[in-house]
Design an enzyme around this catalytic site. Structure first.
Site, PDB file in Angstrom:
ATOM      1  N   CYS A 150       0.839  -1.200   0.000  1.00 52.25           N
ATOM      2  CA  CYS A 150       0.000   0.000   0.000  1.00 52.25           C
ATOM      3  C   CYS A 150       0.876   1.253   0.000  1.00 52.25           C
ATOM      4  O   CYS A 150       1.959   1.256   0.571  1.00 52.25           O
ATOM      5  CB  CYS A 150      -0.934   0.095   1.193  1.00 52.25           C
ATOM      6  SG  CYS A 150      -2.025  -1.304   1.399  1.00 52.25           S
ATOM      7  N   ARG A 193       3.759  -0.251  -5.047  1.00 47.49           N
ATOM      8  CA  ARG A 193       3.560  -0.822  -3.707  1.00 47.49           C
ATOM      9  C   ARG A 193       2.244  -1.579  -3.588  1.00 47.49           C
ATOM     10  O   ARG A 193       1.997  -2.265  -2.588  1.00 47.49           O
ATOM     11  CB  ARG A 193       3.587   0.290  -2.667  1.00 47.49           C
ATOM     12  CG  ARG A 193       4.886   1.030  -2.584  1.00 47.49           C
ATOM     13  CD  ARG A 193       4.779   2.185  -1.626  1.00 47.49           C
ATOM     14  NE  ARG A 193       4.633   1.724  -0.264  1.00 47.49           N
ATOM     15  CZ  ARG A 193       5.643   1.553   0.586  1.00 47.49           C
ATOM     16  NH1 ARG A 193       6.861   1.817   0.205  1.00 47.49           N
ATOM     17  NH2 ARG A 193       5.435   1.145   1.808  1.00 47.49           N
ATOM     18  N   TRP A 238      -2.820  -2.735  -1.648  1.00 42.50           N
ATOM     19  CA  TRP A 238      -2.524  -4.151  -1.861  1.00 42.50           C
ATOM     20  C   TRP A 238      -3.304  -4.876  -0.772  1.00 42.50           C
ATOM     21  O   TRP A 238      -3.010  -4.751   0.419  1.00 42.50           O
ATOM     22  CB  TRP A 238      -1.032  -4.418  -1.722  1.00 42.50           C
ATOM     23  CG  TRP A 238      -0.661  -5.832  -2.048  1.00 42.50           C
ATOM     24  CD1 TRP A 238      -0.416  -6.355  -3.280  1.00 42.50           C
ATOM     25  CD2 TRP A 238      -0.464  -6.905  -1.128  1.00 42.50           C
ATOM     26  NE1 TRP A 238      -0.091  -7.688  -3.181  1.00 42.50           N
ATOM     27  CE2 TRP A 238      -0.105  -8.047  -1.866  1.00 42.50           C
ATOM     28  CE3 TRP A 238      -0.556  -7.012   0.265  1.00 42.50           C
ATOM     29  CZ2 TRP A 238       0.157  -9.284  -1.274  1.00 42.50           C
ATOM     30  CZ3 TRP A 238      -0.298  -8.241   0.856  1.00 42.50           C
ATOM     31  CH2 TRP A 238       0.057  -9.362   0.084  1.00 42.50           C
ATOM     32  N   ASN A 292      -1.643   2.136   5.870  1.00 37.26           N
ATOM     33  CA  ASN A 292      -0.776   1.069   5.376  1.00 37.26           C
ATOM     34  C   ASN A 292      -0.346   0.270   6.597  1.00 37.26           C
ATOM     35  O   ASN A 292       0.094   0.847   7.580  1.00 37.26           O
ATOM     36  CB  ASN A 292       0.439   1.682   4.661  1.00 37.26           C
ATOM     37  CG  ASN A 292       1.472   0.650   4.271  1.00 37.26           C
ATOM     38  OD1 ASN A 292       1.150  -0.525   4.101  1.00 37.26           O
ATOM     39  ND2 ASN A 292       2.706   1.075   4.135  1.00 37.26           N
ATOM     40  N   GLY A 293      -0.473  -1.055   6.531  1.00 39.14           N
ATOM     41  CA  GLY A 293      -0.091  -1.890   7.679  1.00 39.14           C
ATOM     42  C   GLY A 293      -1.227  -2.832   8.022  1.00 39.14           C
ATOM     43  O   GLY A 293      -2.163  -3.016   7.237  1.00 39.14           O
ATOM     44  N   GLU A 349      16.787 -17.911  -8.411  1.00 36.72           N
ATOM     45  CA  GLU A 349      16.403 -16.551  -8.764  1.00 36.72           C
ATOM     46  C   GLU A 349      15.794 -16.505 -10.177  1.00 36.72           C
ATOM     47  O   GLU A 349      14.796 -15.815 -10.401  1.00 36.72           O
ATOM     48  CB  GLU A 349      17.623 -15.628  -8.639  1.00 36.72           C
ATOM     49  CG  GLU A 349      17.398 -14.177  -9.031  1.00 36.72           C
ATOM     50  CD  GLU A 349      16.310 -13.464  -8.237  1.00 36.72           C
ATOM     51  OE1 GLU A 349      15.804 -14.007  -7.253  1.00 36.72           O
ATOM     52  OE2 GLU A 349      15.946 -12.355  -8.644  1.00 36.72           O
ATOM     53  N   LYS A 398      11.988 -15.216 -10.946  1.00 43.15           N
ATOM     54  CA  LYS A 398      11.692 -14.127 -11.895  1.00 43.15           C
ATOM     55  C   LYS A 398      10.621 -14.570 -12.887  1.00 43.15           C
ATOM     56  O   LYS A 398       9.685 -13.838 -13.174  1.00 43.15           O
ATOM     57  CB  LYS A 398      12.938 -13.693 -12.672  1.00 43.15           C
ATOM     58  CG  LYS A 398      13.987 -12.914 -11.938  1.00 43.15           C
ATOM     59  CD  LYS A 398      13.597 -11.516 -11.541  1.00 43.15           C
ATOM     60  CE  LYS A 398      12.923 -11.493 -10.209  1.00 43.15           C
ATOM     61  NZ  LYS A 398      13.677 -11.258  -9.035  1.00 43.15           N
ATOM     62  N   GLU A 452       7.091 -14.956 -11.183  1.00 43.44           N
ATOM     63  CA  GLU A 452       6.370 -13.781 -10.694  1.00 43.44           C
ATOM     64  C   GLU A 452       5.874 -12.856 -11.792  1.00 43.44           C
ATOM     65  O   GLU A 452       4.868 -12.190 -11.608  1.00 43.44           O
ATOM     66  CB  GLU A 452       7.165 -13.019  -9.635  1.00 43.44           C
ATOM     67  CG  GLU A 452       8.446 -12.405 -10.096  1.00 43.44           C
ATOM     68  CD  GLU A 452       9.238 -11.786  -8.948  1.00 43.44           C
ATOM     69  OE1 GLU A 452       8.655 -11.383  -7.939  1.00 43.44           O
ATOM     70  OE2 GLU A 452      10.469 -11.686  -9.093  1.00 43.44           O
ATOM     71  N   HIS A 511      17.271 -37.232  -7.914  1.00 45.00           N
ATOM     72  CA  HIS A 511      16.611 -37.702  -6.689  1.00 45.00           C
ATOM     73  C   HIS A 511      15.108 -37.458  -6.730  1.00 45.00           C
ATOM     74  O   HIS A 511      14.455 -37.446  -5.691  1.00 45.00           O
ATOM     75  CB  HIS A 511      17.248 -37.028  -5.471  1.00 45.00           C
ATOM     76  CG  HIS A 511      18.701 -37.349  -5.338  1.00 45.00           C
ATOM     77  ND1 HIS A 511      19.150 -38.593  -4.960  1.00 45.00           N
ATOM     78  CD2 HIS A 511      19.813 -36.617  -5.584  1.00 45.00           C
ATOM     79  CE1 HIS A 511      20.477 -38.603  -4.953  1.00 45.00           C
ATOM     80  NE2 HIS A 511      20.906 -37.409  -5.343  1.00 45.00           N
ATOM     81  N   LYS A 547       5.629  -4.319  -4.266  1.00 41.27           N
ATOM     82  CA  LYS A 547       7.079  -4.194  -4.166  1.00 41.27           C
ATOM     83  C   LYS A 547       7.603  -4.427  -2.754  1.00 41.27           C
ATOM     84  O   LYS A 547       8.591  -5.110  -2.552  1.00 41.27           O
ATOM     85  CB  LYS A 547       7.479  -2.797  -4.649  1.00 41.27           C
ATOM     86  CG  LYS A 547       8.976  -2.556  -4.672  1.00 41.27           C
ATOM     87  CD  LYS A 547       9.619  -3.338  -5.781  1.00 41.27           C
ATOM     88  CE  LYS A 547      11.120  -3.207  -5.792  1.00 41.27           C
ATOM     89  NZ  LYS A 547      11.740  -4.331  -6.488  1.00 41.27           N
TER      90      LYS A 547
HETATM   91  C1  F6R Z   1      11.157 -10.760  -6.097  1.00 39.78           C
HETATM   92  C2  F6R Z   1      11.091  -9.770  -5.043  1.00 39.78           C
HETATM   93  C3  F6R Z   1      10.777 -10.229  -3.675  1.00 39.78           C
HETATM   94  C4  F6R Z   1      11.621  -9.463  -2.656  1.00 39.78           C
HETATM   95  C5  F6R Z   1      11.177  -9.821  -1.222  1.00 39.78           C
HETATM   96  C6  F6R Z   1      12.059  -9.144  -0.194  1.00 39.78           C
HETATM   97  O1  F6R Z   1      11.489 -10.193  -7.325  1.00 39.78           O
HETATM   98  O2  F6R Z   1      11.264  -8.604  -5.270  1.00 39.78           O
HETATM   99  O3  F6R Z   1      10.945 -11.601  -3.534  1.00 39.78           O
HETATM  100  O4  F6R Z   1      12.950  -9.791  -2.850  1.00 39.78           O
HETATM  101  O5  F6R Z   1       9.859  -9.434  -1.037  1.00 39.78           O
HETATM  102  O6  F6R Z   1      12.003  -7.764  -0.316  1.00 39.78           O
HETATM  103  P1  F6R Z   1      13.103  -6.837   0.321  1.00 39.78           P
HETATM  104  O7  F6R Z   1      14.388  -7.130  -0.361  1.00 39.78           O
HETATM  105  O8  F6R Z   1      12.619  -5.450   0.076  1.00 39.78           O
HETATM  106  O9  F6R Z   1      13.172  -7.184   1.779  1.00 39.78           O
END
Ligand code: F6R
Length: 619
Positions: A2, A27, A75, A101-102, A492, A496, A499, A515, A614
């Site tokens: 949010c 966000r 969000w 927010n929260g 990773e 990517k 998501e 395995h 984010k």
């Molecule tokens: C994936 C992504 C998330 C963040 C995770 C941690 O692309 O962005 O998996 O890495 O939410 O976020 P931070 O690094 O802000 O603690």
């Protein structure tokens, strides 16, 4: 999670609020809303399900005048994304409206109490409970709104950043925070009058002013039209505001000609890593200088163990950091999912160092994990991107990754910035502990310095990924494989793809395939293998052979000049040679591009993938 934006001043608030919401949309983007108070003290609230652009369409039909207002992009946590659950929320009498927010953890108990007092609720949100509570306290204590906010927040359990408006009062904006970030920007109009901006982060503020106050936990700020403001804690004791200068540059918040922030951020990596390394490597002396380590030299020399807590992509970079630090410094390193660590009463010693890796510096689980570790006496070291973020402030010391604002929801440049920063930390500790020979240390420092130009080479030589990605849009599953330092790269790469394209993908250590997971391989299954001509090359060649025998399609990341793996692969991405420990910094680039172009080919909203946001400031 949010985004909140607010304005009080002489200008029309609505355009400022909408622009701010666009900047904060990363966000959360399932609904949005705005509330304004005009000069006559009348309040207008306008909300819409969907993105900020939908809100703009709805607002175009309304009178959106006013020089004070608050706005929100959501969000969803409590209650599905719809107009009713969108913020701002009214109190029962419609005298107050609030954005939040929260998460209010005791909202059920509060809601029940308020229901018994005759309050009714129109939404399913915890936020509506909060605004009703403030109104209830105001009427039962016969106090003004500022006092009511103080008292109400005292009975709240959970996290909040809030902004509150009161009908009939166009002169005062009240904001508060605990657990969720909130920044107050203090600007000047052309005729020298003070105006106030509020934001969940600096992005909606930086265009207007670089003078800000980061509110601390349990602080309430009252911003007044005459330009004065006060900050108090929950016990109503006045606090001295610390004015800081923002370091963010407006260009960093724009797409700069790229179709998406994610693509811009992928291509920015040679430069962002140069900035990350800037001032930290003395090229002539072939040396790393990291004040966070030097200032706490004894701690690091005597550390029994390092525990790295992180989530998501940051957890992947932490795993690479573990391999590096263990190898270079001979200190045991554990990597923990912050969300697990915080709830399992972990054993923490006073001579442990707990490192929090977090791009945003606001991830609720990571923040809670370091608070727990701090309580148990550990030394906390932050590796964050966002300056002044909650984790950065909670830590005893730390190193910023300095890669500039990351707006795309899928993390790219923060990942490589974290890997580089953890390598710098490892090198700085190794120097103090003398666990590397001078020759090896200097060679690793030299090679790290060359990474930005090797990243550029990698980006320049993998330009055809867009055409090639089209072929994979039909796929339902992907497997990503790597060994050693490249196992986290496989994780990773898979994250990517998942998501942003919504294709199911799994990352595995290559040798684990036999395995169990190898049962998934058939002619429909693309298998992405990170296979540099380094350490375990022969082993990974055998792993590729095993997949080929089951007719899997091989997409490989190989070292420039390699012919063996290239010959076994259906598609190949090339990277220049580097030390094993730095291969992830190059190998991840084509995987970021692959996920980007597959998602674009599938018509996905790359910068705002469904269900994501984010910064995850809720559990
Ligand atoms: C994936 C992504 C998330 C963040 C995770 C941690 O692309 O962005 O998996 O890495 O939410 O976020 P931070 O690094 O802000 O603690």
């Amino acid at each position: 999670m949010c985004g909140i934006v607010g304005y009080l001043g002489e200008r029309d608030a609505y355009p400022i609020l909408i622009k701010g919401l666009h900047r904060l949309e990363y966000r959360g983007y399932d609904s949005a809303g705005v509330a304004l108070i005009n000069e006559e003290g009348e309040m207008t609230v306008c909300k819409a399900k969907g993105k900020v652009s939908v809100l703009e369409e709805v607002a175009a039909e309304r009178d959106m005048r006013g020089t004070m207002g608050i706005a929100h992009t959501r969000w969803a946590t409590h209650g599905e994304p719809n107009e009713c659950n969108a913020h701002p929320h009214y109190s029962q009498s419609k005298e107050l409206t609030l954005v939040h927010n929260g998460i209010i953890e005791n909202y059920k108990a509060l809601r029940e109490e308020l229901t018994n007092q005759g309050y009714s609720f129109v939404s399913e949100t915890d936020t509506e409970v909060l605004v009703q509570l403030i109104e209830f306290v105001k009427s039962t204590h016969h106090c003004d709104l500022v006092r009511a906010v103080h008292l109400a927040l005292k009975s709240v359990i959970g996290a909040y950043a809030i902004a509150v408006l009161e009908k009939g009062n166009a002169d005062r904006l009240i904001v508060a925070r605990k657990g969720s970030p909130l920044i107050v920007g203090i600007g000047k109009t052309e005729d020298g009058k003070t105006e106030f901006y509020v934001g969940s982060d600096a992005t909606p503020i930086v265009e207007y002013t670089n003078q800000v106050v980061y509110l601390k936990d349990e602080e309430i700020a009252v911003l007044k039209r005459d330009g004065s403001y006060t900050i108090t804690n929950l016990s109503n004791v006045e606090q001295t505001p610390q004015l800081q200068t923002l370091q963010v540059n407006l260009d960093e918040l724009e797409k700069g000609g790229y179709a998406h922030f994610m693509l811009k951020e992928i291509y920015e990596q040679p430069e962002s890593i140069r900035t990350c390394l800037g001032g930290r490597i003395d090229a002539k002396k072939r040396d790393v200088i990291l004040s966070g380590i030097l200032d706490n030299k004894k701690r690091f020399l005597n550390a029994r163990r390092i525990i790295i807590c992180a989530c998501g992509t940051s957890w992947h970079s932490a795993l690479i950091g573990k391999y590096f630090i263990e190898e270079a410094c001979q200190i045991p390193v554990e990597v923990e999912y912050a969300s697990e660590f915080r709830y399992r009463n972990p054993v923490i010693f006073k001579d442990d160092i707990v490192v929090a890796v977090s791009q945003s510096g606001e991830t609720a689980d990571t923040l809670a994990a370091i608070k727990l570790a701090k309580e148990k006496g550990a030394f906390i070291y932050g590796v964050c991107n966002v300056i002044g973020s909650s984790i950065a402030r909670e830590a005893n010391s730390g190193t910023y990754i300095h890669v500039g604002p990351e707006i795309g929801v899928a993390s790219t440049k923060a990942f490589t910035g974290q890997v580089v920063t953890l390598a710098l930390i490892g090198l700085a500790i190794a120097k103090e502990k003398k666990t590397l020979s001078t020759e090896m240390y200097e060679m690793l420092v030299d090679e790290l310095r060359k990474i930005p130009q090797k990243m550029q080479w990698t980006l320049d030589h993998n330009k055809n990924i867009d055409r090639f990605a089209q072929m994979f849009t039909y796929c339902k599953n992907f497997i990503y494989l790597g060994r050693g330092y490249n196992y986290p790269v496989a994780l990773e790469g898979a994250l990517k793809l998942k998501e942003i394209s919504y294709i199911h993908a799994e990352g595995y250590p290559a040798a684990e395939m036999k395995h169990g997971p190898i049962a998934l391989v058939d002619e429909e299954m693309p298998v992405v293998v990170v296979a540099p001509k380094r350490g375990m090359y022969e082993k990974i060649v055998s792993n590729i052979q095993e997949i080929k025998s089951r007719h899997g399609k091989i997409i490989s990341v190989v070292t420039q000049g390699d012919t063996v793996v290239k010959g076994m692969s259906d598609y190949t991405f090339v990277i220049p040679d580097t030390r094993d420990c730095y291969v992830p910094l190059l190998a991840v680039l084509p995987l970021q591009l692959l996920s980007y172009y597959v998602a674009v080919a599938k018509g996905r909203n790359v910068d705002q993938p469904r269900n994501l946001a984010k910064s995850v400031t809720v559990e």
